[in-house]
Design an enzyme around this catalytic site. Structure first.
Site, PDB file in Angstrom:
ATOM      1  N   ARG A  55       0.765  -1.011   0.022  1.00 45.81           N
ATOM      2  CA  ARG A  55      -0.047  -0.147   0.112  1.00 45.81           C
ATOM      3  C   ARG A  55       1.080   1.256  -0.085  1.00 45.81           C
ATOM      4  O   ARG A  55       0.590   2.289  -0.500  1.00 45.81           O
ATOM      5  CB  ARG A  55      -0.897   0.062   1.326  1.00 45.81           C
ATOM      6  CG  ARG A  55      -1.941   1.153   1.191  1.00 45.81           C
ATOM      7  CD  ARG A  55      -2.657   1.149   2.496  1.00 45.81           C
ATOM      8  NE  ARG A  55      -1.934   1.756   3.482  1.00 45.81           N
ATOM      9  CZ  ARG A  55      -1.679   0.890   4.709  1.00 45.81           C
ATOM     10  NH1 ARG A  55      -2.234  -0.360   4.673  1.00 45.81           N
ATOM     11  NH2 ARG A  55      -0.865   1.209   5.554  1.00 45.81           N
ATOM     12  N   TYR A 107     -14.930  18.762 -15.453  1.00 47.42           N
ATOM     13  CA  TYR A 107     -14.993  17.287 -15.203  1.00 47.42           C
ATOM     14  C   TYR A 107     -16.360  17.156 -14.496  1.00 47.42           C
ATOM     15  O   TYR A 107     -16.205  17.550 -13.289  1.00 47.42           O
ATOM     16  CB  TYR A 107     -13.848  16.549 -15.138  1.00 47.42           C
ATOM     17  CG  TYR A 107     -14.213  15.090 -14.784  1.00 47.42           C
ATOM     18  CD1 TYR A 107     -14.922  14.320 -15.973  1.00 47.42           C
ATOM     19  CD2 TYR A 107     -13.789  14.497 -13.761  1.00 47.42           C
ATOM     20  CE1 TYR A 107     -15.248  12.845 -15.385  1.00 47.42           C
ATOM     21  CE2 TYR A 107     -13.835  13.124 -13.316  1.00 47.42           C
ATOM     22  CZ  TYR A 107     -14.731  12.306 -14.343  1.00 47.42           C
ATOM     23  OH  TYR A 107     -14.795  11.201 -13.937  1.00 47.42           O
ATOM     24  N   ASP A 185      -5.575  20.418 -13.912  1.00 45.56           N
ATOM     25  CA  ASP A 185      -5.836  19.419 -14.681  1.00 45.56           C
ATOM     26  C   ASP A 185      -5.480  19.233 -16.078  1.00 45.56           C
ATOM     27  O   ASP A 185      -5.920  19.894 -16.864  1.00 45.56           O
ATOM     28  CB  ASP A 185      -7.523  19.121 -14.870  1.00 45.56           C
ATOM     29  CG  ASP A 185      -7.871  17.676 -15.027  1.00 45.56           C
ATOM     30  OD1 ASP A 185      -7.338  17.026 -15.793  1.00 45.56           O
ATOM     31  OD2 ASP A 185      -9.078  17.324 -14.696  1.00 45.56           O
ATOM     32  N   LYS A 210      -6.782   8.222 -19.451  1.00 41.93           N
ATOM     33  CA  LYS A 210      -7.185   8.594 -20.854  1.00 41.93           C
ATOM     34  C   LYS A 210      -5.576   8.588 -21.773  1.00 41.93           C
ATOM     35  O   LYS A 210      -5.414   7.741 -21.821  1.00 41.93           O
ATOM     36  CB  LYS A 210      -7.678  10.160 -20.525  1.00 41.93           C
ATOM     37  CG  LYS A 210      -8.755  10.332 -19.707  1.00 41.93           C
ATOM     38  CD  LYS A 210      -9.957   9.439 -19.851  1.00 41.93           C
ATOM     39  CE  LYS A 210     -11.052   9.742 -18.965  1.00 41.93           C
ATOM     40  NZ  LYS A 210     -11.003   9.672 -17.406  1.00 41.93           N
TER      41      LYS A 210
END
Length: 374
Positions: A55, A107, A185, A210
């Site tokens: 983790r 978004y 972003d 993306k």
């Protein structure tokens, strides 16, 4: 940067070689997939590298983070999704009573995160058209923690003058005594087209699902920052919450980076061809293409019918893959902003132009629009 990459290497060279230090055990040119949950310690509290539990860190993930940092020019942390990265970043810098300035075209997932999750814990926000620099900086107040920027925006593809905005934000923050960060972003643009950290942004976020991954086969996210303190704060939140990507996801994303410059070039060629065609079509209005990449939007009364009449363009959410996609944001990716100041037109069509032949994409749209001309 890897010892074999010159400091002044161009982006194409960086994309191919970023994070690819040969495996020290066998010399493999591609980092191995470390599919493990834990790591043996030579003695209590002594680690091999920085790895004790998966983790907190994994060598496959570390290679990807090194690569992303080299491409964006900062310190990278990767996540299980873009929204997980956004959550960690905002959590690291904003608290109860804090305030965020958001673009009014953004978004839908970012809006949902702030509006329906963070607002429950006392975080406030304002929406503003960030192309208007005066209006944007006017929203900054002493408790503002984050100015969140999208350029190009999603889904209307508005382009913001990010360097000028950062300069104005810094001046306004000093004037009102706000301790804030500027986040960009960079999902739509990618570091091939712009590197906001070089303009003075504090952080860049990506949905690596993306363009960076580029093949519609993995979900992920990244936060890349300039300063070590912010990097440590983001990693602390991630380790505390646990939104980590798996080793195989990291392997796939790192593989995708190595063709990023080639794919973006073809996306751009196709975006230009499709937008030029759309501007000649009766009934099509407000065609937008930011001048790079494969994202194109337009409005048409037959939007819903067009999206189900294409053959090459697949009706699906997401973007940035090698295959072309088409959607109606108001009914799909941006349902969460319905009724807000960030709502999008019902007749808006968003295209993600892939890397197919541009003539085929144009022909597909021509027949789909003609079938819905009435």
């Amino acid at each position: 940067m890897s010892s074999k990459i010159p400091a002044d290497a161009k982006m194409a060279t960086r994309a191919v070689h970023a994070g690819l230090d040969p495996d020290p055990t066998y010399g493999s040119i591609i980092p191995p997939i470390h599919q493990t949950s834990t790591f043996v310690q030579p003695s209590p509290g002594e680690y091999v590298g920085d790895f004790d539990y998966a983790r907190s860190g994994n060598p496959t993930r570390a290679a990807l983070e090194k690569a992303l940092g080299q491409l964006e020019g900062g310190l990278a942390t990767t996540f299980s999704s873009g929204l997980a990265g956004e959550h960690a970043l905002i959590t690291a810098v904003a608290g109860t009573g804090g305030h965020v300035v958001l673009p009014n075209d953004l978004y839908g997932g970012t809006y949902r995160l702030v509006d329906s999750v963070f607002s429950r814990w006392g975080l406030q926000y304002d929406l503003v058209d960030q192309r208007d620099l005066d209006a944007t900086v006017a929203k900054i107040r002493p408790e503002t923690s984050v100015v969140w920027v999208e350029s190009p925006t999603n889904p209307l593809l508005n382009v913001v003058d990010v360097p000028a905005l950062i300069e104005r934000v810094r001046a306004r923050a000093k004037e009102v005594g706000a301790s804030l960060i500027v986040v960009v972003d960079n999902t739509f643009a990618t570091p091939i087209n712009q590197r906001p950290l070089e303009w003075g942004a504090d952080a860049v976020v990506h949905s690596t699902t993306k363009y960076l991954g580029g093949h519609s086969d993995v979900v992920g996210g990244a936060v890349v920052v300039r300063e070590k303190a912010l990097h440590a704060a983001v990693r602390h939140v991630q380790n505390s919450v646990g939104a980590i990507p798996g080793p195989f996801d990291c392997f796939l994303l790192h593989r995708g980076l190595r063709t990023l410059h080639l794919r973006v070039a073809q996306h751009t060629k196709n975006g230009e061809a499709v937008s030029a065609f759309l501007r000649t079509v009766d009934g099509v209005t407000d065609v937008r293409w930011p001048g790079f990449g494969g994202m194109v939007s337009f409005q048409h009364p037959g939007a819903l019918g067009i999206t189900t009449a294409t053959n090459i363009f697949s009706l699906a959410e997401s973007l940035g893959g090698v295959e072309s996609l088409i959607e109606v944001p108001a009914a799909m990716t941006h349902q969460s902003v319905a009724g807000s100041d960030a709502a999008v037109p019902a007749d808006l069509v968003r295209l993600s132009c892939g890397v197919e032949d541009p003539d085929d994409l144009v022909a597909d749209l021509r027949q789909a629009i003609a079938a819905n001309a009435g």
